[in-house]
Design a protein around this motif. Structure first.
Motif, PDB file in Angstrom:
ATOM      1  N   ALA A   1      27.242  33.654  54.722  1.00  0.00           N
ATOM      2  CA  ALA A   1      27.941  34.245  53.578  1.00  0.00           C
ATOM      3  C   ALA A   1      29.290  33.556  53.495  1.00  0.00           C
ATOM      4  O   ALA A   1      29.651  32.760  54.368  1.00  0.00           O
ATOM      5  N   GLY A   2      30.030  33.830  52.427  1.00  0.00           N
ATOM      6  CA  GLY A   2      31.347  33.235  52.272  1.00  0.00           C
ATOM      7  C   GLY A   2      32.373  34.268  51.861  1.00  0.00           C
ATOM      8  O   GLY A   2      32.030  35.350  51.379  1.00  0.00           O
ATOM      9  N   VAL A   3      33.636  33.945  52.063  1.00  0.00           N
ATOM     10  CA  VAL A   3      34.723  34.814  51.617  1.00  0.00           C
ATOM     11  C   VAL A   3      35.826  33.925  51.051  1.00  0.00           C
ATOM     12  O   VAL A   3      36.095  32.845  51.578  1.00  0.00           O
ATOM     13  N   ARG A   4      36.422  34.357  49.950  1.00  0.00           N
ATOM     14  CA  ARG A   4      37.543  33.611  49.379  1.00  0.00           C
ATOM     15  C   ARG A   4      38.520  34.582  48.739  1.00  0.00           C
ATOM     16  O   ARG A   4      38.144  35.695  48.350  1.00  0.00           O
ATOM     17  N   GLU A   5      39.768  34.144  48.646  1.00  0.00           N
ATOM     18  CA  GLU A   5      40.781  34.934  47.966  1.00  0.00           C
ATOM     19  C   GLU A   5      40.890  34.438  46.533  1.00  0.00           C
ATOM     20  O   GLU A   5      41.016  33.245  46.275  1.00  0.00           O
ATOM     21  N   PHE A   6      40.804  35.374  45.587  1.00  0.00           N
ATOM     22  CA  PHE A   6      40.831  35.013  44.171  1.00  0.00           C
ATOM     23  C   PHE A   6      41.595  36.083  43.400  1.00  0.00           C
ATOM     24  O   PHE A   6      41.246  37.265  43.462  1.00  0.00           O
ATOM     25  N   ALA A   7      42.640  35.654  42.697  1.00  0.00           N
ATOM     26  CA  ALA A   7      43.446  36.570  41.878  1.00  0.00           C
ATOM     27  C   ALA A   7      43.934  37.776  42.682  1.00  0.00           C
ATOM     28  O   ALA A   7      43.919  38.909  42.188  1.00  0.00           O
ATOM     29  N   GLY A   8      44.342  37.517  43.919  1.00  0.00           N
ATOM     30  CA  GLY A   8      44.905  38.583  44.731  1.00  0.00           C
ATOM     31  C   GLY A   8      43.894  39.490  45.394  1.00  0.00           C
ATOM     32  O   GLY A   8      44.266  40.465  46.059  1.00  0.00           O
ATOM     33  N   ARG A   9      42.601  39.224  45.233  1.00  0.00           N
ATOM     34  CA  ARG A   9      41.541  40.014  45.863  1.00  0.00           C
ATOM     35  C   ARG A   9      40.649  39.094  46.693  1.00  0.00           C
ATOM     36  O   ARG A   9      40.549  37.896  46.436  1.00  0.00           O
ATOM     37  N   PHE A  10      39.987  39.673  47.666  1.00  0.00           N
ATOM     38  CA  PHE A  10      39.038  38.909  48.473  1.00  0.00           C
ATOM     39  C   PHE A  10      37.633  39.147  47.950  1.00  0.00           C
ATOM     40  O   PHE A  10      37.238  40.281  47.682  1.00  0.00           O
ATOM     41  N   GLN A  11      36.885  38.066  47.792  1.00  0.00           N
ATOM     42  CA  GLN A  11      35.520  38.128  47.273  1.00  0.00           C
ATOM     43  C   GLN A  11      34.523  37.756  48.361  1.00  0.00           C
ATOM     44  O   GLN A  11      34.776  36.865  49.174  1.00  0.00           O
ATOM     45  N   LEU A  12      33.392  38.437  48.351  1.00  0.00           N
ATOM     46  CA  LEU A  12      32.265  38.089  49.212  1.00  0.00           C
ATOM     47  C   LEU A  12      31.335  37.206  48.401  1.00  0.00           C
ATOM     48  O   LEU A  12      30.939  37.567  47.292  1.00  0.00           O
ATOM     49  N   LEU A  13      30.979  36.045  48.951  1.00  0.00           N
ATOM     50  CA  LEU A  13      30.162  35.072  48.238  1.00  0.00           C
ATOM     51  C   LEU A  13      28.811  34.865  48.912  1.00  0.00           C
ATOM     52  O   LEU A  13      28.675  35.033  50.129  1.00  0.00           O
ATOM     53  N   LYS A  14      27.841  34.479  48.121  1.00  0.00           N
ATOM     54  CA  LYS A  14      26.563  34.054  48.672  1.00  0.00           C
ATOM     55  C   LYS A  14      26.764  32.764  49.467  1.00  0.00           C
ATOM     56  O   LYS A  14      27.641  31.957  49.174  1.00  0.00           O
ATOM     57  N   ALA A  15      25.908  32.560  50.468  1.00  0.00           N
ATOM     58  CA  ALA A  15      25.949  31.331  51.249  1.00  0.00           C
ATOM     59  C   ALA A  15      25.360  30.178  50.452  1.00  0.00           C
ATOM     60  O   ALA A  15      24.561  30.373  49.531  1.00  0.00           O
ATOM     61  N   GLU A  16      25.754  28.978  50.827  1.00  0.00           N
ATOM     62  CA  GLU A  16      25.202  27.780  50.192  1.00  0.00           C
ATOM     63  C   GLU A  16      23.700  27.697  50.436  1.00  0.00           C
ATOM     64  O   GLU A  16      22.941  27.313  49.548  1.00  0.00           O
ATOM     65  N   ASP A  17      23.268  28.063  51.637  1.00  0.00           N
ATOM     66  CA  ASP A  17      21.846  28.076  51.960  1.00  0.00           C
ATOM     67  C   ASP A  17      21.242  29.381  51.452  1.00  0.00           C
ATOM     68  O   ASP A  17      21.295  30.418  52.115  1.00  0.00           O
TER      69      ASP A  17
END
Length: 372
Positions: free
Chosen positions: A132-148
């Motif tokens: 899975a992935g995590v990133r900071e965007f517009a002041g919030r943290f998002q959980l992302l799907k994995a590349e695989d």
């Protein structure tokens, strides 16, 4: 981040003894982090059982740590697991629902008890080998799907909140499983080809019905055909069955009236808890197994917002009601602060009370709730 930015910063990595967490730890050390491994022991009821691999897993963790060159801490969360995860697991099964212990285990143990312990150790971040992935965007943290996409585990992580994600690293977010194994082999990690763990979170893979029987006693009842109400078999307890189940019914196939003698498999379609009757139907695509709307409760939105704060564009979302299910277009309607209705563009198969429905907008996991 570059190696220089990470130098001296402490991250505690959850090491399971498998290849994924091993490579995650290795990558973070290469990036300059001060890496400490943490092995969690969360199940003690039958520690010497043939299905419990914790001893071997700990041996593997120590070998991995020695190879990578990191220290390892061992912690026992068995009490927290039993109180926060397993008790709820049994409660749901007893009520006739089918819970997903991995979802609760992640939110309560791997990213709560583990996170709290790591912060007490002085860590800035924790990390796991989840895809899975995590990133900071517009002041919030998002959980992302994995590349695989074949290994993506965001479904099991959808109850994580802002505080948890802000402290979490997922080093395998952009790496394919085949490459993880190749990295492990190149680094001389003996777990490069170790089989992935399956079964109940921290309890392992075991005959599931027999395991449940140790905690929830049998209560025999009739198995009836939903279409004509005839008795076609006997069950040991509604607790041990789930919607859409095919195996383990022990009623075989019978000639159907509409298919000229063709033998169709039986599937669980309904459970009458009051009368202790298990209803089944024949055929994977029987109408009783298909539905295009569900109600979800115990909502958890990663951004911290409620349903009313989500964009209202028609069919903008996708959702899945099972881990391996493809994303399905849907629309979300507000009911109240803790419940929503999800309308799918096409009927979905065997949507099961107790399981999680998880909502996505492209690669971003928005959160979800429990199907009721």
């Amino acid at each position: 981040m570059s190696v220089n930015e990470n130098t001296g910063r402490t991250v505690v990595v959850g090491l399971s003894g498998g290849v994924d967490s091993a490579v995650a730890a290795m990558l973070l050390k290469e990036q300059g982090w001060h890496v400490i491994g943490l092995f969690m022991k969360n199940w003690e009821d039958d520690d010497d059982d043939e299905y419990c691999s914790s001893r071997q897993d700990l041996i593997d963790v120590m070998s991995i740590a020695d190879r990578i060159g990191i220290d390892v801490d061992v912690v026992n969360f068995a009490r927290e697991y039993k109180e926060r995860v397993f008790a709820e697991f049994l409660k749901e099964y007893q009520a006739g629902r089918t819970p997903n212990p991995d979802v609760l285990c992640n939110s309560e143990i791997k990213f709560r008890a583990f996170l709290d312990h790591a912060m007490q150790m002085g860590a800035e971040k924790i990390a796991t080998g989840h895809y899975a992935g995590v990133r900071e965007f517009a002041g919030r943290f998002q959980l992302l799907k994995a590349e695989d996409g074949t290994k993506d585990q965001s479904y099991f992580l959808h109850r994580l909140n802002q505080a948890q994600l802000s402290k979490t690293l997922f080093p395998l977010a952009d790496i394919y499983k085949r490459d993880v194994r190749m990295m492990a082999e190149a680094a001389g990690l003996h777990v490069a080809e170790k089989k992935d763990s399956t079964g109940i979170c921290f309890i392992g893979e075991r005959p599931f019905k027999e395991f449940l029987m140790r905690y929830l006693p049998p209560k025999k009842g009739e198995i009836r055909c939903l279409d004509d109400d005839r008795v076609v078999g006997e069950h040991d307890g509604l607790t041990y069955h789930t919607l859409g189940q095919r195996k383990g019914l022990h009623i075989g196939g019978t000639k159907t009236y509409a298919r000229d003698g063709e033998h169709d498999a039986w599937f669980v379609a309904k459970k009458d808890m009051e009368k202790n009757i298990l209803y089944v139907v024949q055929g994977h695509d029987h109408p009783a197994l298909l539905c295009d709307v569900l109600r979800a409760e115990q909502l958890s939105w990663i951004a911290g917002d409620g349903v009313d704060d989500l964009p209202r564009t028609h069919w903008v979302y996708c959702a899945k009601t099972r881990y391996r299910q493809p994303d399905a277009p849907c629309e979300i309607e507000h009911i109240d602060a803790n419940a929503c209705e999800i309308q799918f563009a096409e009927p979905q198969w065997a949507m099961t009370p107790g399981q999680s429905v998880v909502v996505y907008e492209s690669r971003v996991c928005l959160g979800g709730g429990i199907i009721c």
